[in-house]
Scaffold this active site. Structure first.
Site, PDB file in Angstrom:
ATOM      1  N   THR A   1       0.869  -1.174   0.000  1.00 35.61           N
ATOM      2  CA  THR A   1       0.000   0.000   0.000  1.00 35.61           C
ATOM      3  C   THR A   1       0.903   1.221   0.000  1.00 35.61           C
ATOM      4  O   THR A   1       1.597   1.496   0.976  1.00 35.61           O
ATOM      5  CB  THR A   1      -0.925   0.007   1.225  1.00 35.61           C
TER       6      THR A   1
ATOM      7  N   LYS B   1      -7.320   1.599  -3.158  1.00 41.35           N
ATOM      8  CA  LYS B   1      -6.981   1.204  -1.785  1.00 41.35           C
ATOM      9  C   LYS B   1      -7.164   2.386  -0.832  1.00 41.35           C
ATOM     10  O   LYS B   1      -7.567   2.199   0.323  1.00 41.35           O
ATOM     11  CB  LYS B   1      -5.537   0.688  -1.726  1.00 41.35           C
TER      12      LYS B   1
ATOM     13  N   LYS C   1       0.015   5.384   8.473  1.00 40.48           N
ATOM     14  CA  LYS C   1       0.769   5.543   7.226  1.00 40.48           C
ATOM     15  C   LYS C   1      -0.181   5.610   6.047  1.00 40.48           C
ATOM     16  O   LYS C   1      -0.075   6.496   5.184  1.00 40.48           O
ATOM     17  CB  LYS C   1       1.754   4.378   7.074  1.00 40.48           C
TER      18      LYS C   1
END
Length: 296
Positions: free
Chosen positions: A101, A176, A244
Site C-alpha cells: 500500500t 486502496k 501511514k
C-alpha cells in the site's frame, strides 16, 4: 515480448507476504524469495521449498513474475529501483507487481521505470489483512494495462478471492485509499457504538447479535467486535500502518481537493492511540481510546 509465468520471485515476507508466497509454492511455482531479515527467508524456504537470496536483484533473476510486499514508498524504491533492486535483475518481457500500500505517484514512477526496461508493471495493493492472506481470500485492486493484468490475474488469484483491474497505473493505489477511508469511519463508528452500549449498561454482545443482522452490519463488526469487547488488541492491522495509509489518503485528497473531514479526525484519534503506546495494536483499538478518555 511477454512470456508465460512459470517462475516467481517474492520480495518481502512479513505477515502478509509470508503466506501469500506460500500459496504460490503450494501451487507448484518455484519461488525465489528475499526478505530484509534473512532468517525469515530461510524459515520460509525450510517450510515451503524454493530458494532464498541475499538481494532483491538476485531473487529476481530468472523470474517471469516479481511480487513485492513491503512497508512504504521508500521500502518499495529500495527493493525495486535501488542499487540492488529487482529491476537490475529482471529481464525484458517479465512483470513486476507491487502489493505494497503506497502512493499513486510511486506507482506511476515504477511504471515509467519498468517501461524503459520493457518490463510490465501493476500496482496491486490488497485488502483482507493477515487472515485474508493466510486463507487465500484477499481482495486485490490493480492498476496497469489490460495485457499486463491478464498475464498476472490467474497467478494472483492463488491468494485472492477477487482480483480486479481498476484502470491505468496508480488506479489500484487510489482504490486502496478509498478502502482505507471507508474503514477508518467504520471502525470509529463501531467503537463509539460499543462504548455507548457499555455506558448504557447494555449487553454489548447481545447488541451486536441484533444490529449486525441489519443495516449496521459490516466486516469490522463481524470480525472485531469480540476482541473489542474483551479489550484485546495484540493482533490484526497495526495502528502505525493505518496512520501511514491515512497519511497517503489525506495527502492525495489535498491534491485532488477532496474533502475528508472524518478521515482527518480519525487519523488524529489514531495519533492518540499511538500516544497511549498502541502503535502496534489493531486498528479497532479506537475503543480503548474512548474508554481511556472516559476514565481520564
Amino acid at each position: 515480448m511477454s512470456q508465460p509465468i512459470s517462475t516467481v520471485a517474492f520480495i518481502g515476507l512479513g505477515v502478509m507476504g509470508y503466506p501469500m508466497a506460500g500459496h504460490l509454492a503450494s501451487q507448484g511455482f518455484p519461488v525465489r524469495v528475499y526478505n530484509r531479515t534473512p532468517a525469515k527467508a530461510e524459515a520460509w524456504v525450510a517450510e515451503h521449498g524454493g530458494s532464498h537470496h541475499s538481494t532483491p536483484e538476485e531473487a529476481a533473476r530468472g523470474a517471469d513474475l516479481v511480487l513485492v510486499c513491503v512497508g512504504n514508498d521508500d521500502d518499495v524504491r529500495q527493493v525495486t529501483t535501488g542499487s540492488q533492486g529487482v529491476l537490475h535483475g529482471m529481464a525484458p518481457g517479465s512483470l513486476l507487481v507491487d502489493h505494497t500500500t503506497a502512493s499513486a505517484d510511486l506507482a506511476e514512477e515504477l511504471d515509467t521505470a519498468c517501461r524503459e526496461k520493457q518490463i510490465g508493471f501493476i500496482d496491486a495493493p490488497v485488502s483482507g489483512g493477515q487472515q485474508g492472506a493466510e486463507n487465500g481470500a484477499l481482495t486485490i485492486m490493480c492498476g496497469g494495462t489490460g495485457a499486463d493484468f491478464t498475464r498476472a490475474e490467474t497467478t494472483l488469484g492463488h491468494y485472492a478471492k477477487a482480483v480486479t483491474l481498476m484502470g491505468p497505473p496508480g488506479s489500484g493505489q487510489l482504490t486502496k485509499m478509498v478502502n482505507q477511508i471507508c474503514i477508518a469511519g467504520l471502525v470509529q463508528g463501531l467503537a463509539e457504538g460499543l462504548h455507548f452500549a457499555e455506558q448504557a449498561g447494555l449487553d454489548q454482545q447481545r447488541v451486536v447479535d441484533v444490529i449486525s443482522k441489519g443495516a449496521a452490519g459490516s466486516w469490522q463488526m463481524e470480525n472485531r467486535h469480540k476482541t473489542m469487547i474483551d479489550d484485546k488488541y495484540e493482533h490484526g492491522f497495526a495502528v502505525n500502518w493505518m496512520r501511514k495509509d491515512l497519511g497517503i489518503c489525506l495527502e492525495q485528497a489535498r491534491r485532488l481537493q477532496a474533502r475528508l473531514p472524518v478521515t482527518a479526525l480519525v487519523d488524529q484519534f489514531y495519533g492518540d492511540v499511538q500516544g497511549m503506546g498502541g502503535g502496534r495494536w489493531d486498528t479497532s483499538s479506537l475503543l480503548r481510546r474512548l474508554r481511556a478518555f472516559k476514565d481520564g
